[in-house]
Design an enzyme around this catalytic site. Sequence first.
Site, PDB file in Angstrom:
ATOM      1  N   MET A  40       0.841  -1.205   0.000  1.00  0.00           N
ATOM      2  CA  MET A  40       0.000   0.000   0.000  1.00  0.00           C
ATOM      3  C   MET A  40       0.876   1.254   0.000  1.00  0.00           C
ATOM      4  SD  MET A  40      -2.873  -1.230   2.766  1.00  0.00           S
ATOM      5  CE  MET A  40      -1.716  -1.375   4.131  1.00  0.00           C
ATOM      6  N   ASP A  41       1.460   1.537  -1.157  1.00  0.00           N
ATOM      7  CA  ASP A  41       2.426   2.626  -1.259  1.00  0.00           C
ATOM      8  C   ASP A  41       1.769   3.891  -1.793  1.00  0.00           C
ATOM      9  OD1 ASP A  41       5.647   3.030  -2.959  1.00  0.00           O
ATOM     10  OD2 ASP A  41       4.914   3.779  -1.038  1.00  0.00           O
ATOM     11  N   GLY A  42       2.232   5.038  -1.290  1.00  0.00           N
ATOM     12  CA  GLY A  42       1.760   6.304  -1.840  1.00  0.00           C
ATOM     13  C   GLY A  42       0.937   7.156  -0.893  1.00  0.00           C
ATOM     14  N   THR A 212       0.880  -0.308  -5.346  1.00  0.00           N
ATOM     15  CA  THR A 212       0.386   0.990  -5.801  1.00  0.00           C
ATOM     16  C   THR A 212       1.503   2.010  -5.689  1.00  0.00           C
ATOM     17  OG1 THR A 212      -0.397   1.499  -3.571  1.00  0.00           O
ATOM     18  CG2 THR A 212      -1.975   0.481  -5.076  1.00  0.00           C
TER      19      THR A 212
END
Lengths: 273, 311
Positions: A40-42, A212
């Site tokens: 769950m990047d960003g 992501t």
Amino acid sequence: MLINEDVLGRIFSGWTSILRKCVFRVLRVGPIPCHVAIIMDGNRRYAKRKRLEEGTGHDAGAMALLYLLVYCYELGIKYVTAYAFSIDNFKRNPEEVQKIMDLMMESVFLLARLSKVCSLRVHFAGNLQLLSADLRTAAKKLMENTAGNSNLVLTICVSYTCSDEILHAVEESCKEKTETTGRDDESVIKLADIEKHMYMAVAPDPDILIRTGGECRLSNFLLWQSCCCHLSSIFTVWPEFGVLHLVKVVLDFQHKYSYFARKKNAIMELENG
Amino acid sequence: MLFSLHFSLPPAITPLPFKPLSHVPHHHHTLNMLPSPPVLKSPLCSTMEHFTLNHHGKEEGLDGGVEVDQTLPLGLRRETMPRHVAVIMDGNRRWARSRDLPVRSGYEAGVRSLRTIVELCCKWGIKALSVFAFSSDNWFRPKVEVELLMSLFERGMQEDTGIFFRENIRISVIGDLVKLPQALQELILNLEETTKNNTHFQLIVAVSYSGQYDVVQACQRLALKAKHGHIEPSDIDISLIEQELETNCSEFPRPDLLIRTGGEFRISNFMLWQLAYTELFFAQSLWPDFGEAEFLKALLAFQQRQRRYGC
């Protein structure tokens, strides 16, 4: 910032919910992945872009995960694994780390409520000894209380890296061998021993691993378990990952499915002679 | 698995010689003409023009202040070149099938491609290249095909020994070599021994290899050391495990960049532990078609990435 607890009501009701269920019904005509894993990047980039207070990107990310759980439950995906906090993330700004830990605590209570609605089992994978005593206790309690649920298994990787997971599995395997060893050849650690003691032993290997935020790397997430799974890098930042993105991921999986099924069958046939 | 490696070429095809390392590419001036790329939706596919010009794009002498590295194509920066590149060479058989050629031709074309990439690595300052030649899953292929691959591999190693010495290339082979024919095992051991002092470049060939197998054998060795009292069980940590992995033959055990050709988006059990923080690049081209232009795209994309090593 607290997660809005009315969100549960909002997700399950309304015309968007009806439309979504129709789309999912069509998708379910084809094969559905059993296990979806997500990096769950960003979150921080999301907060920066929206000019939000620092740290609120993670709140938005937690909401996105909650929505995703509901979508996966409706679609029939059985396992979801989310990379919430890496051991490497402890190197971040202490204020940010504390905010994430506070958010994790709130999420534990929200997940407890959600688990009653859709028979959700929650599992925490990682070196929980690195967490505060309060959070560790709350997490263990949630794991115990939901252990009997089976509709959907959510594994939250917190204080996790795959290297640490393998190390832990090897330590446990060595301990087991020391306690039970008889002949010399029985004391050799095998692949099955390591897999048995992995934090991720609760779930099968993922069918898809999504990242992501546009980066294309694994960042020490499920290196072992994702050895053969389809990797998907999505430019969208995690808080903006929605139902359409999930639909695209599943369509992608269905497109690749025939390859995976053929390969699995071929290996099984040859292994069985 | 859709790939394999062999070094040999049949007598009917003239082997491409390695060019001398002082060869200067002719094309780098054309990169000056390219506009800045748009922001991309997905960084994965090599068909995306995901590179930019930096100040190295200025012509030498015009502004009087900027040095251009003449050995690198324009756009590539010496200081951010990956030290270790890993490649999953996928697509040889599809390449042959698309041309109505026998599968053997696909492998041979794959060899030519590998030679090109090795040459470019030597020229552009990449210190190590790991290639996934034969996976442990590949043993499940038809026996005839496996035997063909083994014989081609053996022939190739014999024929290319001169090149390794001339170009100062060290060869290392990793994997469960016990399953290989005895003659091939001996050849490999001999080649590793005779090239072990070569220092310009290292080619690591993964044969009968799986990333999980690599981790298991490392843990088994450590457990045995603990059992025999050479180390305490409590001494076993991440760094000790890493030292026992087969990539301990390299000064740079962890690849900076992994390229997979052939359009598939998966690791296929290649070097799992070592790829923890590696940048991944998935190219649509089939391996025999992956040449200098495609390699340059991958390297330029790599140089755009911001590496955080998990933080």
